[in-house]
Each structure stands twice: as structure tokens, then as C-alpha cells.
Design an enzyme around this catalytic site. Structure first.
Site, PDB file in Angstrom:
ATOM      1  N   ILE A 251       0.875  -1.167   0.000  1.00 53.57           N
ATOM      2  CA  ILE A 251       0.000   0.000   0.000  1.00 53.57           C
ATOM      3  C   ILE A 251       0.914   1.219   0.000  1.00 53.57           C
ATOM      4  CG2 ILE A 251      -0.189  -0.121   2.529  1.00 53.57           C
ATOM      5  CD1 ILE A 251      -2.913   1.204   2.334  1.00 53.57           C
ATOM      6  N   SER A 252       0.684   2.131  -0.928  1.00 56.20           N
ATOM      7  CA  SER A 252       1.570   3.291  -1.064  1.00 56.20           C
ATOM      8  C   SER A 252       1.497   4.183   0.165  1.00 56.20           C
ATOM      9  CB  SER A 252       1.193   4.112  -2.302  1.00 56.20           C
ATOM     10  OG  SER A 252       1.409   3.391  -3.485  1.00 56.20           O
TER      11      SER A 252
END
Length: 244
Positions: A91-92
Site C-alpha cells: 500500500i503506497s
């Protein structure tokens, strides 16, 4: 300017003709132990680094990022870093999510395509701002989990499908914006073809780190489609997982 730290409860109503989330002012939710962490994330990671769109700031302050990461990582959900979500994916970090969202220039009537659903967090942020979000994920387990999480949170304007991101989702084209959350070696022309004139493609492009330890080189491109072709609005160094 909208106060991004006001306390709201978002209600996603299927009866809304545009599918737009309705906002109801509510007292602060003392049952949410992560509310203050989201507020600090917006203040210290986003505003201080130049994110200015009040709708983006508000969305980032509302979407419960901790519900999109593995339970043993929830205490790290609002830190300024990417986190693993399984299957070699991440997840960024919050800033990148906000930056890409702001670059997409969404309106409440926008129809958006996301390539790389991952946890579903980016799709949730987009859904707060757009009329409809279509999201493609290559890995079936991640697609199923993301769809489950998004549905549990009440998002009715997001559709997730397992599929090949390089082919896009032509059935719903043209899109007002396309966001790609993994890095292809070059810009996929199929995605540009599925973009509406005046629309924006936000995509990291370049080589990914190798198993041997080589760093690779990637740039986040912001491409705006015109009647004559496309115009590049920006290029910034980034590091994403490869698009396969």
C-alpha cells in the site's frame, strides 16, 4: 476552504442519483482510536508537503487507512511509508496516494479507472471524490479482499475486477482519469486510448528494483490527453512495484 479536520460521518447512499457521498456533521467519534493519527497525517505529511486540494485533504482525513492494512500493521498505518499487504504488493505511503489523487483533477462527475487495486485504499480515496471508480487487480485474492473491505465500508461507487491492467477496462471507457499504482516499463498506449480528451493519466514508468539489489529508475508521469495527442505535465522520481 473546507476544514479537513472537521468531524463528519460519510454516508454512501445508493439513492443518490450521482452516487456522491453525503456528508453529515457529527460529534467527534471517540470510538475511533485512529482519528487523531489521520488528522496528524493530513497536517504533517500532506499539507506540509504541498497538497492543497481541500477535497483531497478531506478524503484523506476520512478514509480509515488502518482497515486496508494487515491487522498486525495497523499501528503503522498512518506513518509516511508504504506497507506490505501480501503477495509481494504494498500500500503506497499516504503522500503518494494524495499526490496522485490531486494530480488526477477529479470532479464529482468523474469516472475513474484504477490499475492495481491492491488493498483498495486508493480506490476508496478516489470514491470519495468521483462519481464512479473502476479498479483492476491482477491478483484474485487481493481483488476479492479489496472488494470485501470496500463493500463493508459502504462504498457503492467502486467496482473491482480481476484482470490484466495492460488491457484496461474498455467497456466503461472513456475515463476522465486513469491512475496506475504499479510501474510498467513504458506508458501503456492502451490506457491512453481509453482516456477521454481532457482526461489525465497518472502513471509511474521505468525499471523496478531487481532481486540483485539494483535500485532501478522510475518517474511518476502526469499525462493530459488532448485532441492532438497528449501533453506531459510533470515527472517525479518514485519507486513502485513492477506492473506485470
Amino acid at each position: 476552504m473546507i476544514n479537513p479536520f472537521s468531524s463528519f460521518r460519510w454516508r454512501h447512499s445508493s439513492r443518490s442519483p450521482a452516487g456522491i457521498p453525503e456528508v453529515e456533521p457529527q460529534p467527534p467519534d471517540a470510538s475511533d482510536p485512529f482519528a487523531s493519527q489521520r488528522e496528524q497525517m493530513v497536517k504533517k505529511q500532506l499539507i506540509k508537503r504541498g497538497i492543497r486540494d481541500p477535497r483531497v485533504l478531506e478524503a484523506m482525513g476520512k478514509v480509515p487507512r488502518h482497515l486496508f492494512v494487515p491487522s498486525d500493521l495497523r499501528d503503522r498505518a498512518y506513518r509516511d511509508c508504504p506497507l506490505p499487504i501480501g503477495y509481494g504488493q504494498t500500500i503506497s505511503q499516504p503522500y503518494i496516494v494524495a499526490f496522485m489523487t490531486e494530480a488526477a483533477r477529479l470532479t464529482p462527475e468523474s469516472v475513474v479507472l484504477e490499475i492495481g487495486t491492491g488493498s483498495g485504499y486508493q480506490a476508496a480515496v478516489l470514491a470519495e471524490l468521483a462519481r464512479q471508480v473502476y479498479s483492476l487487480e491482477r491478483l484474485s485474492p487481493l481483488a476479492a479482499q479489496a472488494q470485501q473491505t470496500l463493500a463493508a465500508l459502504g462504498y457503492r461507487n467502486v467496482e473491482v475486477r480481476q484482470g490484466d491492467g495492460y488491457q484496461g477496462w474498455p467497456e466503461h471507457a472513456p475515463y476522465d482519469a486513469i491512475l496506475v499504482t504499479a510501474a510498467p516499463p513504458t506508458v501503456p498506449m492502451v490506457l491512453l486510448d481509453q482516456l477521454a480528451v481532457g482526461g489525465t493519466l497518472v502513471v509511474p514508468v521505468g525499471e523496478s528494483p531487481s532481486d540483485s539489489g539494483a535500485q532501478g529508475s522510475q518517474s511518476l508521469l502526469i499525462l493530459c490527453k488532448t485532441a492532438q495527442g497528449w501533453v506531459q505535465k510533470g515527472a517525479f522520481p518514485v519507486q513502485f512495484v513492477p506492473m506485470v
